[in-house]
Write an enzyme that holds these catalytic residues in place. Structure first.
Site, short mmCIF file in Angstrom:
data_model
loop_
_atom_site.label_atom_id
_atom_site.label_comp_id
_atom_site.label_asym_id
_atom_site.label_seq_id
_atom_site.Cartn_x
_atom_site.Cartn_y
_atom_site.Cartn_z
N GLY A 37 30.45 36.22 32.96
CA GLY A 37 29.60 37.06 32.11
C GLY A 37 30.13 36.96 30.69
CG HIS A 92 32.32 42.15 29.63
ND1 HIS A 92 31.46 41.18 29.13
CD2 HIS A 92 32.52 41.84 30.93
CE1 HIS A 92 31.17 40.32 30.09
NE2 HIS A 92 31.79 40.70 31.19
N GLY A 133 37.78 33.75 30.54
CA GLY A 133 38.12 32.41 31.03
C GLY A 133 37.75 31.29 30.06
CB ILE A 134 34.60 30.35 28.37
CG1 ILE A 134 33.92 30.09 29.72
CG2 ILE A 134 34.14 29.33 27.33
CD1 ILE A 134 32.40 30.28 29.72
NE ARG A 184 35.10 45.88 36.03
CZ ARG A 184 34.36 44.80 36.06
NH1 ARG A 184 34.39 44.01 37.12
NH2 ARG A 184 33.61 44.48 35.03
NE ARG A 241 25.51 38.06 34.68
CZ ARG A 241 26.56 38.84 34.39
NH1 ARG A 241 26.43 39.81 33.51
NH2 ARG A 241 27.72 38.64 34.96
CD GLU A 243 37.59 42.95 32.58
OE1 GLU A 243 37.49 41.77 32.97
OE2 GLU A 243 36.66 43.75 32.56
CD GLU A 248 42.01 34.87 28.49
OE1 GLU A 248 42.84 34.40 29.30
OE2 GLU A 248 41.45 35.96 28.66
CE LYS A 285 37.33 40.10 41.69
NZ LYS A 285 36.98 39.84 40.35
CG ASN A 291 36.57 45.03 40.44
OD1 ASN A 291 35.47 45.50 40.76
ND2 ASN A 291 36.70 44.07 39.54
N GLY A 313 33.38 34.78 29.75
CA GLY A 313 33.81 34.44 31.10
C GLY A 313 32.57 34.01 31.87
CG MET A 324 32.52 26.23 29.58
SD MET A 324 30.93 25.59 28.95
CE MET A 324 30.25 27.04 28.17
NE ARG A 325 37.26 25.80 35.25
CZ ARG A 325 37.95 26.68 35.97
NH1 ARG A 325 39.25 26.62 36.00
NH2 ARG A 325 37.33 27.59 36.68
#
Ligand code: ADP
Length: 376
Positions: free
Chosen positions: A191, A159, A309-310, A70, A220, A363, A312, A16, A9, A189, A262-263
């Site tokens: 995004g 996505h 992430g959010i 990716r 965003r 992914e 899940e 990554k 990626n 997540g 978000m955390r």
């Protein structure tokens, strides 16, 4: 048989990677090389980053059978993953104006990988491909038709690899073929995007020409009035570059309350920070609006799927997003709503017509699977 697949990626300043043994679907090696090309960084370009990865692979004596890349924007050319060939690279190059930040980095990653692994088959998996089944009513903007015809200005969605993967996982879990399922998938997540899936195919999604449209995200803005641009240009003399930076990097949760994670937002909200409380409320309000919109698009919905992430990890976001949707047959059971999960969890009440599933996305594994399909 060696079925080691290297998934790459390549972002603008990071690379990554993960190596999967597809005999077992296990991860053999993974890592991230970041700050590529930044001042003071030892890694000056993707070539140097990939050479580091090759050295790791050689040290671990891991032969690579195929490489999956990716790729962000496949425009209208790619409805599926594609084997990388010189012609295919030429088409990807034509796509650069559609994703000027992402596609050049993806292409550089591909070209370097081809130099370093000249005899290994390589596949590109596009974020946009799954959404190519959207009908014109969903993908066209109400703009002069020539903009679509000549510049390919339309909604593409992103996505896609994640939406498709969680939809397939859900179908397996529910024991039904994906083509028999209507689903609303919510990838939340950094995004965020929502997708309406009819009989296994994407028929609408919240991101558009670029990944800026749709839900509120970490930094965003999501949906806004396009006339905002004229207002800000006139009132604050903002340039196009200023606007682009503000809408992509200084808006969303970060714009509303100062933090984009978000955390952190939830931590501040718990300390009675009213801006953070508003950010969380606005985020889930917009998710709820898209659930309603896509319910109307689909007519009937088998399952609502939370991922990212959010999606899940935050029981609270799921509860707020599903609040007061009993009229649509969507009822979350708070006692089954998990804080965090490794596998798939069902969290609707016994009377809920729609199943509510938490499905962890992956992914990289999805890219490895697409790549593997070219080997057989
Ligand atoms: P990316 O989109 O970059 O792949 P992720 O899917 O990992 O990112 O999502 C990152 C987001 O998930 C961040 O906003 C992070 O705060 C959020 N997140 C992770 N764990 C939790 C949690 N337990 N509760 C709330 N949010 C979480």
């Amino acid at each position: 048989m060696n079925l080691n697949i290297l998934v790459l990626n390549a972002g603008s300043s990071s690379l990554k990677y993960q190596v999967f043994d597809m005999n077992t679907q296990q991860v053999l090696m993974k890592g991230l090389i970041d700050r590529i090309g930044e001042a003071g960084s030892a890694t000056v370009h993707h070539q140097a980053a990939l050479e580091q990865i090759v050295a790791h692979l050689e040290r671990a004596q891991l032969p690579i059978r195929a490489i999956g890349h990716r790729a962000v924007h496949g425009g209208e050319a790619f409805h599926d993953a594609a084997l990388i060939t010189p012609d295919m690279i030429a088409v990807m190059r034509e796509m650069i104006p559609l994703a000027p930040l992402h596609n050049p980095a993806n292409l550089e990653g591909i070209e370097v990988a081809q130099r370093l692994f000249p005899n290994v088959p390589q596949v590109a998996v596009f974020d946009t491909a799954f959404h190519q089944t959207m009908p014109p009513v969903a993908y066209r903007y109400a703009l002069p038709a020539s903009l679509y015809e000549q510049q390919k200005v339309r909604r593409y969605g992103f996505h896609g690899t994640s939406h498709q993967y969680v939809a397939q996982q859900a179908a397996e879990y529910l024991g039904k073929p994906l083509r028999d399922l209507n689903l609303i998938t919510l990838h939340l997540g950094n995004g965020c995007s929502a997708t309406a899936i009819r009989q296994g195919k994407s028929v609408d999604t919240s991101m558009g020409l670029t990944p800026l449209e749709g839900l509120i995200m970490g930094t965003r803005c999501g949906d806004i009035d396009p006339a905002l641009h004229f207002f800000l240009a006139r009132q604050l003399k903002m340039s196009l570059t200023d606007l682009e930076t503000m809408l992509n990097k200084q808006s969303g949760l970060k714009g509303i309350c100062g933090v984009g994670d978000m955390r952190e937002v939830q931590r501040l909200a718990d300390q009675d920070n009213v801006d953070a409380q508003l950010a969380e409320a606005m985020f889930t309000y917009h998710v709820k609006k898209y659930i309603g919109a896509y319910y109307a698009v689909l007519g009937e919905v088998d399952a609502l799927i939370f991922t990212g992430g959010i999606g899940e990890n935050s029981a609270r976001i799921r509860a707020l997003s599903c609040d007061n949707l009993k009229g649509l047959g969507i009822e979350l059971d708070r006692s089954k709503n998990p804080v965090s999960t490794q596998g798939i969890i069902e969290c609707q009440t016994v009377t809920s017509r729609v199943k509510i599933l938490v499905v962890p996305t992956n992914e990289e594994l999805a890219i490895a699977r697409h790549t593997l399909s070219f080997l057989s």
